[in-house]
Design a protein around this motif. Structure first.
Motif, PDB file in Angstrom:
ATOM      1  N   MET A 161       0.770  -1.393   0.076  1.00  0.00           N
ATOM      2  CA  MET A 161       0.176   0.083   0.129  1.00  0.00           C
ATOM      3  C   MET A 161       0.898   1.174  -0.048  1.00  0.00           C
ATOM      4  SD  MET A 161      -2.849  -0.710   2.943  1.00  0.00           S
ATOM      5  CE  MET A 161      -3.703  -2.321   2.688  1.00  0.00           C
ATOM      6  N   GLY A 221      -8.133 -13.474   5.719  1.00  0.00           N
ATOM      7  CA  GLY A 221      -8.864 -12.232   6.078  1.00  0.00           C
ATOM      8  C   GLY A 221      -8.479 -11.959   7.501  1.00  0.00           C
ATOM      9  N   ALA A 227      -3.351  -9.423  -4.576  1.00  0.00           N
ATOM     10  CA  ALA A 227      -4.313  -9.688  -3.548  1.00  0.00           C
ATOM     11  C   ALA A 227      -4.936 -10.748  -4.066  1.00  0.00           C
ATOM     12  CB  ALA A 227      -4.974  -8.685  -2.988  1.00  0.00           C
ATOM     13  N   MET A 228      -5.497 -10.568  -5.429  1.00  0.00           N
ATOM     14  CA  MET A 228      -6.690 -11.532  -5.914  1.00  0.00           C
ATOM     15  C   MET A 228      -6.079 -12.845  -6.402  1.00  0.00           C
ATOM     16  SD  MET A 228      -9.597  -9.688  -6.713  1.00  0.00           S
ATOM     17  CE  MET A 228     -10.123 -10.478  -7.990  1.00  0.00           C
ATOM     18  N   ILE A 229      -4.826 -12.927  -6.777  1.00  0.00           N
ATOM     19  CA  ILE A 229      -4.223 -13.917  -7.262  1.00  0.00           C
ATOM     20  C   ILE A 229      -3.505 -14.745  -6.163  1.00  0.00           C
ATOM     21  CG2 ILE A 229      -1.893 -14.895  -8.493  1.00  0.00           C
ATOM     22  CD1 ILE A 229      -2.219 -12.038 -10.214  1.00  0.00           C
ATOM     23  N   GLY A 245      -0.666  -4.503  -6.317  1.00  0.00           N
ATOM     24  CA  GLY A 245      -1.917  -4.126  -5.839  1.00  0.00           C
ATOM     25  C   GLY A 245      -3.055  -5.127  -5.645  1.00  0.00           C
ATOM     26  N   ILE A 246      -4.306  -4.684  -6.078  1.00  0.00           N
ATOM     27  CA  ILE A 246      -5.357  -5.399  -5.960  1.00  0.00           C
ATOM     28  C   ILE A 246      -5.013  -6.717  -6.968  1.00  0.00           C
ATOM     29  CG2 ILE A 246      -7.681  -5.464  -6.783  1.00  0.00           C
ATOM     30  CD1 ILE A 246      -7.953  -2.509  -6.637  1.00  0.00           C
ATOM     31  N   TYR A 247      -4.517  -6.737  -7.845  1.00  0.00           N
ATOM     32  CA  TYR A 247      -4.324  -7.803  -8.829  1.00  0.00           C
ATOM     33  C   TYR A 247      -3.521  -8.973  -7.989  1.00  0.00           C
ATOM     34  CZ  TYR A 247      -5.487  -4.827 -12.776  1.00  0.00           C
ATOM     35  OH  TYR A 247      -6.057  -3.962 -13.426  1.00  0.00           O
ATOM     36  N   PHE A 256      -3.461 -11.870  -0.144  1.00  0.00           N
ATOM     37  CA  PHE A 256      -4.810 -12.530   0.630  1.00  0.00           C
ATOM     38  C   PHE A 256      -4.629 -13.854   0.566  1.00  0.00           C
ATOM     39  CE2 PHE A 256      -8.787  -9.778   1.462  1.00  0.00           C
ATOM     40  CZ  PHE A 256      -9.250 -10.791   2.066  1.00  0.00           C
ATOM     41  N   ILE A 305      -5.190 -10.217   8.281  1.00  0.00           N
ATOM     42  CA  ILE A 305      -5.194  -9.004   7.597  1.00  0.00           C
ATOM     43  C   ILE A 305      -5.879  -7.948   8.896  1.00  0.00           C
ATOM     44  CG2 ILE A 305      -6.052  -7.323   5.892  1.00  0.00           C
ATOM     45  CD1 ILE A 305      -6.027  -9.693   3.989  1.00  0.00           C
ATOM     46  N   ARG A 337       2.354  -9.207 -10.812  1.00  0.00           N
ATOM     47  CA  ARG A 337       1.186  -8.284 -10.865  1.00  0.00           C
ATOM     48  C   ARG A 337       1.160  -7.607  -9.222  1.00  0.00           C
ATOM     49  NH1 ARG A 337      -0.184  -6.608 -14.634  1.00  0.00           N
ATOM     50  NH2 ARG A 337      -2.499  -6.503 -14.853  1.00  0.00           N
ATOM     51  N   LEU A 394      -0.216  -6.837  -0.344  1.00  0.00           N
ATOM     52  CA  LEU A 394      -1.138  -7.259   0.352  1.00  0.00           C
ATOM     53  C   LEU A 394      -1.413  -8.719  -0.073  1.00  0.00           C
ATOM     54  CD1 LEU A 394      -3.633  -7.180   2.409  1.00  0.00           C
ATOM     55  CD2 LEU A 394      -4.905  -6.372   0.680  1.00  0.00           C
ATOM     56  N   LEU A 410      -5.326 -14.846  -3.244  1.00  0.00           N
ATOM     57  CA  LEU A 410      -6.373 -15.431  -2.771  1.00  0.00           C
ATOM     58  C   LEU A 410      -6.822 -16.577  -3.598  1.00  0.00           C
ATOM     59  CD1 LEU A 410      -8.958 -15.177  -0.913  1.00  0.00           C
ATOM     60  CD2 LEU A 410      -9.701 -13.692  -2.914  1.00  0.00           C
ATOM     61  N   ALA A 411      -6.879 -16.502  -4.889  1.00  0.00           N
ATOM     62  CA  ALA A 411      -7.187 -17.764  -5.701  1.00  0.00           C
ATOM     63  C   ALA A 411      -6.250 -18.973  -5.638  1.00  0.00           C
ATOM     64  CB  ALA A 411      -7.458 -17.168  -7.271  1.00  0.00           C
ATOM     65  N   LEU A 412      -4.897 -18.495  -5.371  1.00  0.00           N
ATOM     66  CA  LEU A 412      -4.082 -19.776  -5.305  1.00  0.00           C
ATOM     67  C   LEU A 412      -4.321 -20.444  -4.125  1.00  0.00           C
ATOM     68  CD1 LEU A 412      -0.654 -17.931  -6.673  1.00  0.00           C
ATOM     69  CD2 LEU A 412      -2.054 -19.817  -7.537  1.00  0.00           C
TER      70      LEU A 412
END
Lengths: 326, 295
Positions: A1, A256, A125-127, A121-123, A70, A259, A119, A68, A129-131
């Motif tokens: 961030m 979560g 975090a999402m990756i 930032g948000i990307y 996730f 975090i 990637r 970040l 999370l999915a992994l």
């Protein structure tokens, strides 16, 4: 961030005086840890310490590299299972089982990092999370190793180096304290090393770090691996202490939760995540018997944290000290 | 009857239909996410919870007011959209000046509040919602049995996706919206109220989730965790399609649903993770996603 975490950069809170003060505070905290089991329930303290370590390890990424993740539950959970399996099926002594857990966590971390660091930032975090969700489904289906819905129960605590039995709650507690302090010291060393300085420079201004000739991706990857390995140690220690590894450890909700702990205590501060973890675990303990919906209360705290005090408890405290000095 | 690679056609087409249905929900949800992400630059973590809310509102309407499926189809998105507008006005709008990750964290907290509340009130077992009598039964297509309601879901989702795509790509309002994502200050200086547009975008995106919830109610049981189980897959779908790409979200939604259905036929153990595996492969080859732009 790309947000400033404290108004005073760490280390410059007026040099030697602060050094002395933090030495005193540190000594008091360690003394507190040593007498705590005579005041509180040891199982609760052990759980809190394991999550404190988890949050500190997580903060190594969020607070000091500015990424970040996730998906940290994957490292925590995978190491929890690995440690439990090694202790139960292979008869590993606790310290070896936890070390194995840390290695498994670190290996997953390097793998995740290799994919996700492309990637930001948000990307990112999402990756992550999915992994981590992939690891979750694997744990759900590989019942031979993980016990599926039942998890690994009755993990033996064993004896450290085959000598000191951890069956009693006090020896177990002091073992957890030792692991926590060792890892915390390691994190402190990482943060305050030249390597840590590079990480912070990446957080503050990545293009400049690149232009200075640092191979930023490699630094990020190593940091990710370290963070995941320490998270693994936390997960493994939790398994040995509570004698259980389950799907809760590896669910994305756990990512979560860590975090929240970090945010509540103070992102980018050394002790903040530990404070936050202690508070969240205490709160969950308290709410479990109150009949209030735990998730909702945790969610409300999360929202309030994000909206009103993003620096967290320790961060706000540091800022307060900083204001008083000037 | 013929056989395909040793798989009876009934099973194959059954799974394909199931995949298409799941794909419809993936598409609707990732469409809403893409719309919100494009305009607000926020990953709406509450999307799954609001989808769940949409299903529960439908159930409430039937249970307490006796209003049936078609009423719910209209009212539920409006109500959920209203909730979204309140969320945006009171909370999200305070975070735009900060790192976009705070939006993700805030909506994550909201998801926890919603799911925790419903779990506390209704438990996790779930409520059943009857298939509307208009769509009772089905027809035998020869190679498979098609329940009317499932056909309706696929049809409706395709229509909604097309309509949203048309509104954003082909209308004047849509062109303002796209301009505002590029340069909000400039668009504002033309006398267009960008903050209201942002609020409405969030409302509409979330209303799409509510609509998906109503459509899901007769198929899956209405339960507090229905959103959190689905949303991570939808996130992966969005990453695969390329974040912010409306077209990518819709196409990869259907595509991955069908692919998941096929995996269930040929390699059932992998059906839960196939979407994530594809995500990793896509990321390694094209970090911006299939239809995304590198930014």
């Amino acid at each position: 961030m790309s947000v400033k975490y404290s108004t005073t950069p760490s280390g410059t809170v007026t040099g030697r005086l602060a050094g002395k003060a933090s030495l005193i505070i540190g000594t008091i905290l360690i003394a507190g840890l040593l007498v705590a089991p005579y005041v509180f329930y040891p199982a609760f303290l052990m759980k809190a310490l394991c999550f404190a370590l988890f949050a500190c390890a997580f903060n190594l990424m969020l607070g000091f590299v500015g990424l970040l993740s996730f998906g940290h539950a994957a490292f925590f959970g995978a190491a929890a299972y690995a440690t439990g399996f090694a202790a139960k099926e292979w008869g590993f002594t606790p310290e070896l089982a936890i070390l194995f857990g840390g290695l498994v966590g670190g290996a997953f971390g390097l793998l995740f990092g290799w994919i996700a660091i492309r990637r930001q930032g948000i990307y990112f975090a999402m990756i992550t999370l999915a992994l981590s969700q992939m690891v979750f489904f694997f744990a759900l289906q590989a019942t031979a190793v993980t016990g599926g819905e039942d998890g690994l129960q009755g993990v033996p605590r064993g004896a450290v180096f085959g000598l000191i039995s951890l069956e009693g709650s006090l020896p177990m507690y002091y073992f957890v304290v030792a692991v926590f302090l060792l890892c915390f010291f390691l994190i402190w060393r990482i943060v305050n090393s030249p390597f840590g300085a590079v990480l912070k420079s990446i957080r503050e201004n990545e293009p400049r770090a690149i232009s200075l000739g640092y191979r930023v991706d490699r630094f990020k990857l190593i940091a990710f691996g370290l963070s995941a390995a320490l998270t693994g140690v936390a997960g493994g220690t939790k398994t040995i202490a509570l004698q259980l590894a389950s799907l809760t450890d590896i669910q994305w909700q756990m990512s979560g939760e860590v975090i929240l702990m970090t945010l509540l205590g103070g992102v980018g501060t050394l002790v903040g995540p530990a404070v936050g973890a202690g508070l969240v675990i205490s709160l969950q303990n308290f709410l479990a018997t109150s009949g209030l919906p735990v998730t909702t209360v945790v969610g409300v705290i999360f929202v309030v944290c994000v909206l009103a005090f993003r620096r967290g408890i320790v961060g706000e405290f540091n800022a307060f000290l900083g204001r008083r000095r000037h | 009857m013929f056989e395909l690679i040793g798989i009876p056609p009934q099973a194959l087409f059954g799974q394909l239909l199931l995949g298409l249905i799941n794909g419809s929900f993936y598409a609707l949800l990732s469409l809403g996410l893409a719309v919100i992400f494009g305009m607000l630059n926020v990953i709406n973590f509450a999307h799954g919870a609001l989808y769940m809310l949409g299903a529960f509102v439908a159930w409430f309407l039937l249970q307490y007011l006796g209003l049936g499926y078609f009423w719910a189809l209209i009212l539920s998105p409006v109500i959920v959209g209203g909730v979204g507008i309140v969320i945006e006005k009171t909370m999200l709008s305070r975070l735009y000046k900060l790192d976009h990750l705070y939006g993700l964290l805030l909506t994550f907290g909201i998801a926890l509040i919603l799911e925790g509340g419903f779990k506390h009130e209704f438990g996790v077992s779930g409520q059943s919602y009857p298939v509307p009598s208009t769509f009772a039964g089905g027809t035998n297509l020869g190679f498979m049995f098609l329940p009317y309601y499932r056909g309706w879901v696929v049809l409706l989702s395709i229509v909604v996706c097309l309509a949203t795509w048309y509104a954003i790509e082909k209308t004047r309002l849509g062109s303002y919206l796209r301009a505002a994502t590029e340069n909000p200050r400039l668009v504002q200086s033309f006398g267009i109220n960008v903050p209201v547009m942002i609020t409405m975008t969030y409302g509409v995106g979330v209303a799409l989730a509510g609509l998906a919830g109503v459509m899901a109610a007769p198929i899956y049981s209405v339960n507090p965790l229905m959103g959190s189980n689905l949303i991570i897959v939808v996130f992966a779908v969005v990453v695969i399609g390329g974040m912010g790409s409306i077209f990518g979200a819709v196409v990869s939604g259907y595509m991955l649903g069908i692919l998941e259905g096929l995996t269930k036929v040929f390699f059932p153990e992998a059906s839960n993770i196939v979407v994530f595996v594809i995500m990793v492969v896509v990321l390694l080859a094209r970090p911006a996603g299939l239809f995304g732009r590198e930014r």
